[in-house]
Design a protein around this motif. Structure first.
Motif, PDB file in Angstrom:
ATOM      1  N   GLY A  80       0.790  -1.223   0.000  1.00 18.58           N
ATOM      2  CA  GLY A  80       0.000   0.000   0.000  1.00 18.58           C
ATOM      3  C   GLY A  80       0.819   1.268   0.000  1.00 18.58           C
ATOM      4  O   GLY A  80       0.431   2.275  -0.610  1.00 18.58           O
ATOM      5  N   ILE A  81       1.969   1.247   0.663  1.00 14.04           N
ATOM      6  CA  ILE A  81       2.820   2.443   0.685  1.00 14.04           C
ATOM      7  C   ILE A  81       3.337   2.748  -0.715  1.00 14.04           C
ATOM      8  O   ILE A  81       3.325   3.896  -1.159  1.00 14.04           O
ATOM      9  CB  ILE A  81       3.974   2.270   1.692  1.00 14.04           C
ATOM     10  CG1 ILE A  81       3.401   2.287   3.127  1.00 14.04           C
ATOM     11  CG2 ILE A  81       5.022   3.364   1.522  1.00 14.04           C
ATOM     12  CD1 ILE A  81       4.407   1.989   4.206  1.00 14.04           C
ATOM     13  N   ASP A  82       3.746   1.707  -1.460  1.00  9.47           N
ATOM     14  CA  ASP A  82       4.220   1.922  -2.828  1.00  9.47           C
ATOM     15  C   ASP A  82       3.098   2.414  -3.744  1.00  9.47           C
ATOM     16  O   ASP A  82       3.321   3.260  -4.617  1.00  9.47           O
ATOM     17  CB  ASP A  82       4.842   0.650  -3.392  1.00  9.47           C
ATOM     18  CG  ASP A  82       6.158   0.304  -2.708  1.00  9.47           C
ATOM     19  OD1 ASP A  82       6.810   1.211  -2.145  1.00  9.47           O
ATOM     20  OD2 ASP A  82       6.536  -0.883  -2.727  1.00  9.47           O
ATOM     21  N   VAL A  83       1.898   1.879  -3.541  1.00  6.30           N
ATOM     22  CA  VAL A  83       0.756   2.341  -4.340  1.00  6.30           C
ATOM     23  C   VAL A  83       0.494   3.820  -4.053  1.00  6.30           C
ATOM     24  O   VAL A  83       0.315   4.627  -4.970  1.00  6.30           O
ATOM     25  CB  VAL A  83      -0.510   1.510  -4.052  1.00  6.30           C
ATOM     26  CG1 VAL A  83      -1.722   2.086  -4.787  1.00  6.30           C
ATOM     27  CG2 VAL A  83      -0.298   0.054  -4.443  1.00  6.30           C
ATOM     28  N   LEU A  84       0.492   4.180  -2.774  1.00 16.60           N
ATOM     29  CA  LEU A  84       0.237   5.576  -2.419  1.00 16.60           C
ATOM     30  C   LEU A  84       1.317   6.496  -2.988  1.00 16.60           C
ATOM     31  O   LEU A  84       1.007   7.572  -3.507  1.00 16.60           O
ATOM     32  CB  LEU A  84       0.121   5.738  -0.902  1.00 16.60           C
ATOM     33  CG  LEU A  84      -0.272   7.135  -0.429  1.00 16.60           C
ATOM     34  CD1 LEU A  84      -1.604   7.574  -1.033  1.00 16.60           C
ATOM     35  CD2 LEU A  84      -0.338   7.184   1.091  1.00 16.60           C
ATOM     36  N   LYS A  85       2.568   6.083  -2.934  1.00 13.08           N
ATOM     37  CA  LYS A  85       3.650   6.890  -3.515  1.00 13.08           C
ATOM     38  C   LYS A  85       3.421   7.093  -5.014  1.00 13.08           C
ATOM     39  O   LYS A  85       3.616   8.192  -5.541  1.00 13.08           O
ATOM     40  CB  LYS A  85       5.001   6.224  -3.273  1.00 13.08           C
ATOM     41  CG  LYS A  85       5.499   6.352  -1.855  1.00 13.08           C
ATOM     42  CD  LYS A  85       6.833   5.641  -1.686  1.00 13.08           C
ATOM     43  CE  LYS A  85       7.297   5.682  -0.242  1.00 13.08           C
ATOM     44  NZ  LYS A  85       8.544   4.924  -0.039  1.00 13.08           N
TER      45      LYS A  85
END
Length: 148
Positions: A80-85
């Motif tokens: 999820g962190i990579d998606v948000l970035k």
């Protein structure tokens, strides 16, 4: 550029006022979860776009123009962190809610640093999720739920 109405804002179309629903991009790899989220949020007046993985969310975001992103942390293709970035790099600036079965515990700081505005565990309390989304999509000073 045409005016983009805020979530909950009303505008007159002829003689009738039209309610503009908040747009939610819901991202989860569990189809049953996505279906429940979509039904519940639609019943609460949200316009919901769903994505079963990070790549689809990233592709969908420009067209969906979400007012809030509900994002599972553990996806099959990326976290999820990579998606948000990736969403942020596309110019998606709306609030983001981490929606995960993982224990937030000491990880809350990492979520905050990654740009998440709120947290909600799953399987979760749908009333709490709706309250979080309401707080994040209403500009009228709804109470903050960022620490939930």
């Amino acid at each position: 550029m045409p005016h983009r109405f805020l979530p909950g804002e009303q505008w007159n179309r002829g003689r009738k006022a039209v309610h503009v629903p908040a747009r939610v991009l819901a991202v989860d790899d569990n189809n049953d979860t996505l279906e429940v989220i979509s039904i519940v949020l639609t019943l609460h007046g949200y316009a919901v776009t769903t994505a079963p993985n990070g790549a689809t969310a990233i592709r969908s975001a420009p067209l969906a123009q979400p007012d809030v992103v509900l994002l599972d942390f553990t996806l099959p293709d990326m976290n999820g962190i990579d998606v948000l970035k990736a969403l942020r790099s596309q110019g998606v600036t709306c609030p983001a809610v981490a929606w995960t079965a993982m224990d937030f515990g000491s990880g809350k700081q990492a979520y905050r640093e990654a740009g998440f505005d709120a947290f909600c565990g799953k399987p979760g309390d749908m009333d709490l999720l709706v309250r979080i989304l309401l707080a994040l999509t209403q500009p009228d000073g709804a109470p903050s739920v960022a620490d939930r």
